[in-house]
Write a protein that holds these residues in place. Structure first.
Motif, PDB file in Angstrom:
ATOM      1  N   PHE A 201       0.895  -1.159   0.000  1.00  0.00           N
ATOM      2  CA  PHE A 201       0.000   0.000   0.000  1.00  0.00           C
ATOM      3  C   PHE A 201       0.930   1.204   0.000  1.00  0.00           C
ATOM      4  CE2 PHE A 201      -2.567   3.405   1.596  1.00  0.00           C
ATOM      5  CZ  PHE A 201      -3.875   3.112   1.241  1.00  0.00           C
ATOM      6  N   THR A 202       0.992   1.924  -1.110  1.00  0.00           N
ATOM      7  CA  THR A 202       2.034   2.925  -1.281  1.00  0.00           C
ATOM      8  C   THR A 202       1.627   4.313  -0.783  1.00  0.00           C
ATOM      9  OG1 THR A 202       1.339   3.478  -3.538  1.00  0.00           O
ATOM     10  CG2 THR A 202       2.936   1.667  -3.274  1.00  0.00           C
ATOM     11  N   LEU A 203       2.631   5.040  -0.306  1.00  0.00           N
ATOM     12  CA  LEU A 203       2.472   6.418   0.161  1.00  0.00           C
ATOM     13  C   LEU A 203       3.617   7.238  -0.425  1.00  0.00           C
ATOM     14  CD1 LEU A 203       2.236   4.956   3.635  1.00  0.00           C
ATOM     15  CD2 LEU A 203       0.355   6.385   2.890  1.00  0.00           C
ATOM     16  N   ARG A 204       3.326   8.480  -0.800  1.00  0.00           N
ATOM     17  CA  ARG A 204       4.360   9.275  -1.474  1.00  0.00           C
ATOM     18  C   ARG A 204       4.508  10.662  -0.872  1.00  0.00           C
ATOM     19  NH1 ARG A 204       5.051  12.344  -6.481  1.00  0.00           N
ATOM     20  NH2 ARG A 204       2.795  12.303  -6.833  1.00  0.00           N
ATOM     21  N   PHE A 205       5.757  10.979  -0.574  1.00  0.00           N
ATOM     22  CA  PHE A 205       6.140  12.320  -0.149  1.00  0.00           C
ATOM     23  C   PHE A 205       6.989  12.949  -1.246  1.00  0.00           C
ATOM     24  CE2 PHE A 205       5.326  10.126   3.808  1.00  0.00           C
ATOM     25  CZ  PHE A 205       4.825  11.086   4.675  1.00  0.00           C
ATOM     26  N   VAL A 206       6.921  14.280  -1.347  1.00  0.00           N
ATOM     27  CA  VAL A 206       7.785  15.040  -2.254  1.00  0.00           C
ATOM     28  C   VAL A 206       8.510  16.089  -1.413  1.00  0.00           C
ATOM     29  CG1 VAL A 206       6.297  14.632  -4.246  1.00  0.00           C
ATOM     30  CG2 VAL A 206       5.947  16.693  -2.844  1.00  0.00           C
ATOM     31  N   PRO A 207       9.465  16.819  -2.004  1.00  0.00           N
ATOM     32  CA  PRO A 207      10.184  17.823  -1.211  1.00  0.00           C
ATOM     33  C   PRO A 207       9.254  18.870  -0.598  1.00  0.00           C
ATOM     34  CG  PRO A 207      11.373  17.370  -3.226  1.00  0.00           C
ATOM     35  CD  PRO A 207      10.050  16.665  -3.345  1.00  0.00           C
ATOM     36  N   LEU A 208       9.758  19.514   0.405  1.00  0.00           N
ATOM     37  CA  LEU A 208       9.013  20.524   1.151  1.00  0.00           C
ATOM     38  C   LEU A 208       8.466  21.618   0.237  1.00  0.00           C
ATOM     39  CD1 LEU A 208       8.248  21.876   3.882  1.00  0.00           C
ATOM     40  CD2 LEU A 208      10.473  23.027   3.775  1.00  0.00           C
TER      41      LEU A 208
ATOM     42  N   VAL B 147       4.157   1.141   2.378  1.00  0.00           N
ATOM     43  CA  VAL B 147       5.490   1.450   1.853  1.00  0.00           C
ATOM     44  C   VAL B 147       5.521   2.937   1.522  1.00  0.00           C
ATOM     45  CG1 VAL B 147       7.273   0.839   0.195  1.00  0.00           C
ATOM     46  CG2 VAL B 147       5.551  -0.862   0.836  1.00  0.00           C
ATOM     47  N   ALA B 148       6.376   3.683   2.207  1.00  0.00           N
ATOM     48  CA  ALA B 148       6.395   5.139   2.072  1.00  0.00           C
ATOM     49  C   ALA B 148       7.669   5.615   1.393  1.00  0.00           C
ATOM     50  CB  ALA B 148       6.262   5.797   3.446  1.00  0.00           C
ATOM     51  N   ASP B 149       7.474   6.320   0.301  1.00  0.00           N
ATOM     52  CA  ASP B 149       8.573   6.971  -0.405  1.00  0.00           C
ATOM     53  C   ASP B 149       8.832   8.320   0.258  1.00  0.00           C
ATOM     54  OD1 ASP B 149      10.252   8.318  -2.138  1.00  0.00           O
ATOM     55  OD2 ASP B 149       8.828   8.363  -3.809  1.00  0.00           O
TER      56      ASP B 149
ATOM     57  N   ARG C 158      -2.363   3.532  15.219  1.00  0.00           N
ATOM     58  CA  ARG C 158      -3.574   3.405  14.409  1.00  0.00           C
ATOM     59  C   ARG C 158      -3.380   2.355  13.307  1.00  0.00           C
ATOM     60  NH1 ARG C 158      -8.699   2.651  14.223  1.00  0.00           N
ATOM     61  NH2 ARG C 158      -9.732   3.462  12.347  1.00  0.00           N
ATOM     62  N   MET C 159      -2.211   2.347  12.689  1.00  0.00           N
ATOM     63  CA  MET C 159      -1.944   1.326  11.665  1.00  0.00           C
ATOM     64  C   MET C 159      -1.979  -0.066  12.270  1.00  0.00           C
ATOM     65  SD  MET C 159       0.848   2.798   8.953  1.00  0.00           S
ATOM     66  CE  MET C 159       1.894   3.678  10.096  1.00  0.00           C
ATOM     67  N   LYS C 160      -1.399  -0.199  13.443  1.00  0.00           N
ATOM     68  CA  LYS C 160      -1.424  -1.498  14.128  1.00  0.00           C
ATOM     69  C   LYS C 160      -2.864  -1.920  14.414  1.00  0.00           C
ATOM     70  CE  LYS C 160       0.332  -5.011  16.410  1.00  0.00           C
ATOM     71  NZ  LYS C 160       1.031  -6.126  15.717  1.00  0.00           N
ATOM     72  N   LYS C 161      -3.686  -0.997  14.887  1.00  0.00           N
ATOM     73  CA  LYS C 161      -5.084  -1.301  15.194  1.00  0.00           C
ATOM     74  C   LYS C 161      -5.870  -1.675  13.940  1.00  0.00           C
ATOM     75  CE  LYS C 161      -5.210  -0.593  19.681  1.00  0.00           C
ATOM     76  NZ  LYS C 161      -5.569  -1.695  20.619  1.00  0.00           N
ATOM     77  N   ARG C 162      -5.489  -1.136  12.787  1.00  0.00           N
ATOM     78  CA  ARG C 162      -6.175  -1.454  11.541  1.00  0.00           C
ATOM     79  C   ARG C 162      -5.694  -2.773  10.941  1.00  0.00           C
ATOM     80  NH1 ARG C 162      -9.611   1.525   9.157  1.00  0.00           N
ATOM     81  NH2 ARG C 162      -9.161   0.597   7.122  1.00  0.00           N
ATOM     82  N   GLY C 163      -4.694  -3.389  11.564  1.00  0.00           N
ATOM     83  CA  GLY C 163      -4.214  -4.678  11.079  1.00  0.00           C
ATOM     84  C   GLY C 163      -3.173  -4.586   9.984  1.00  0.00           C
ATOM     85  N   VAL C 164      -2.552  -3.426   9.846  1.00  0.00           N
ATOM     86  CA  VAL C 164      -1.463  -3.278   8.884  1.00  0.00           C
ATOM     87  C   VAL C 164      -0.299  -4.164   9.329  1.00  0.00           C
ATOM     88  CG1 VAL C 164       0.213  -1.639   7.934  1.00  0.00           C
ATOM     89  CG2 VAL C 164      -2.177  -0.958   8.235  1.00  0.00           C
ATOM     90  N   SER C 165       0.271  -4.920   8.395  1.00  0.00           N
ATOM     91  CA  SER C 165       1.296  -5.908   8.741  1.00  0.00           C
ATOM     92  C   SER C 165       2.636  -5.273   9.092  1.00  0.00           C
ATOM     93  CB  SER C 165       1.499  -6.900   7.590  1.00  0.00           C
ATOM     94  OG  SER C 165       0.348  -7.697   7.423  1.00  0.00           O
ATOM     95  N   ALA C 166       2.973  -4.161   8.411  1.00  0.00           N
ATOM     96  CA  ALA C 166       4.269  -3.524   8.650  1.00  0.00           C
ATOM     97  C   ALA C 166       4.308  -2.195   7.923  1.00  0.00           C
ATOM     98  CB  ALA C 166       5.408  -4.423   8.171  1.00  0.00           C
ATOM     99  N   LEU C 167       5.300  -1.398   8.273  1.00  0.00           N
ATOM    100  CA  LEU C 167       5.592  -0.146   7.581  1.00  0.00           C
ATOM    101  C   LEU C 167       7.032  -0.214   7.095  1.00  0.00           C
ATOM    102  CD1 LEU C 167       5.210   2.861   6.770  1.00  0.00           C
ATOM    103  CD2 LEU C 167       5.898   3.453   9.106  1.00  0.00           C
TER     104      LEU C 167
ATOM    105  N   GLY D  85      15.300   3.197  -3.967  1.00  0.00           N
ATOM    106  CA  GLY D  85      15.842   2.913  -5.283  1.00  0.00           C
ATOM    107  C   GLY D  85      15.086   1.859  -6.060  1.00  0.00           C
ATOM    108  N   ALA D  86      13.998   1.342  -5.511  1.00  0.00           N
ATOM    109  CA  ALA D  86      13.193   0.323  -6.199  1.00  0.00           C
ATOM    110  C   ALA D  86      11.842   0.906  -6.603  1.00  0.00           C
ATOM    111  CB  ALA D  86      12.995  -0.890  -5.295  1.00  0.00           C
ATOM    112  N   ALA D  87      11.353   0.501  -7.764  1.00  0.00           N
ATOM    113  CA  ALA D  87      10.023   0.908  -8.216  1.00  0.00           C
ATOM    114  C   ALA D  87       8.989  -0.008  -7.587  1.00  0.00           C
ATOM    115  CB  ALA D  87       9.939   0.829  -9.735  1.00  0.00           C
ATOM    116  N   ILE D  88       7.982   0.583  -6.956  1.00  0.00           N
ATOM    117  CA  ILE D  88       6.953  -0.194  -6.273  1.00  0.00           C
ATOM    118  C   ILE D  88       5.582   0.297  -6.728  1.00  0.00           C
ATOM    119  CG2 ILE D  88       5.968  -0.829  -4.031  1.00  0.00           C
ATOM    120  CD1 ILE D  88       8.793  -0.304  -2.876  1.00  0.00           C
ATOM    121  N   PHE D  89       4.765  -0.666  -7.149  1.00  0.00           N
ATOM    122  CA  PHE D  89       3.419  -0.362  -7.596  1.00  0.00           C
ATOM    123  C   PHE D  89       2.425  -0.934  -6.581  1.00  0.00           C
ATOM    124  CE2 PHE D  89       5.976   0.049 -11.287  1.00  0.00           C
ATOM    125  CZ  PHE D  89       5.314   0.893 -12.173  1.00  0.00           C
ATOM    126  N   PRO D  90       1.272  -0.288  -6.415  1.00  0.00           N
ATOM    127  CA  PRO D  90       0.251  -0.864  -5.541  1.00  0.00           C
ATOM    128  C   PRO D  90      -0.031  -2.312  -5.938  1.00  0.00           C
ATOM    129  CG  PRO D  90      -0.387   1.346  -6.216  1.00  0.00           C
ATOM    130  CD  PRO D  90       0.831   0.981  -7.019  1.00  0.00           C
TER     131      PRO D  90
END
Length: 241
Positions: free
Chosen positions: A56-63, A93-95, A112-121, A167-172
């Protein structure tokens, strides 16, 4: 982009849980994929067991000072909103572009992620509120910790879209496997084949370890030559009787 998460077959997940990331990178290399290992993320909190799940992807860009503000945390396009979209069993997975002076998540979001059953970050950035994140028991692979909030150096822009992490390309819906050696991404279309090859490679290498323990020399054993392969196949056949 709003990609629906495809559930991961429990039997497939179980097979991947038996395969190390070291084995997976070798298999991926043989498949022609050289950038499957994420540079940077390493086990940081509650990461004592191998984690397997859909990305489950998340994306940040510069400030961007006009967008990255404490007020943005209440926006519909925020890390808080993204977390509420995470189905049970995914690996977030957060960029974070490798930025190490701003923690992308802290203790409340981790809990909150733990409570929602997310396996890892997994992130190529860092965390904050280290003691609280540790207490949340959310498995985290990251590059370290920092006290400042994400908005001091990063702008969150979206989720469930293609990202670059370490450095790796990750798709949902790609599959992530993470253990003590770091994290690996497996393209969704290759998951079943890679799992099958991985289980067999682990079995072969377990047998080779036994041969090494018994005093056998490495040449011809690892990698196995035709004679060694024949002995291995005979051993497998005996195990199945």
């Amino acid at each position: 982009m709003n990609v629906t998460v495809t559930s991961l077959d429990p039997a497939l997940k179980e097979r991947l849980e038996s395969v190390s990331t070291a084995t997976l990178t070798t298999i991926m290399l043989k498949k022609g994929i050289r950038r499957s290992w994420l540079r940077g993320p390493m086990p940081l909190f509650a990461a004592s067991h191998r984690a397997v799940g859909r990305a489950f992807t998340l994306r940040f860009v510069p400030l961007r000072e006009d967008l990255a503000t404490p007020e943005s945390w209440s926006s519909p396009r925020s890390t808080r909103a993204a977390i509420e979209e995470m189905p049970e069993g995914v690996i977030a997975v957060a960029d974070a572009m490798g930025v190490r002076d701003a923690g992308i998540f802290g203790d409340i979001l981790a809990l909150r992620m733990k409570k929602r059953g997310v396996s890892a970050l997994i992130t190529d950035g860092v965390m904050r509120d280290a003691a609280g994140v540790e207490s949340s028991r959310l498995p985290v692979w990251a590059t370290g910790v920092a006290a400042p909030a994400s908005v001091s150096s990063l702008t969150f822009v979206g989720w469930q879209e293609p990202i670059a992490c370490g450095g790796a390309a990750i798709f949902p819906n790609d599959v992530i496997v993470a253990d003590r050696d770091g994290a690996v991404v497996i393209p969704a279309a290759l998951v079943d084949e890679v799992a099958t090859l991985g289980v067999e490679q682990e079995r072969l290498e377990g047998w080779i370890m036994g041969e090494v323990e018994a005093g056998h020399r490495l040449p011809g054993l690892y990698p196995p030559d035709s004679e060694t392969k024949a002995r291995y196949e005979a051993w497998k056949a005996a195990q199945q009787r």
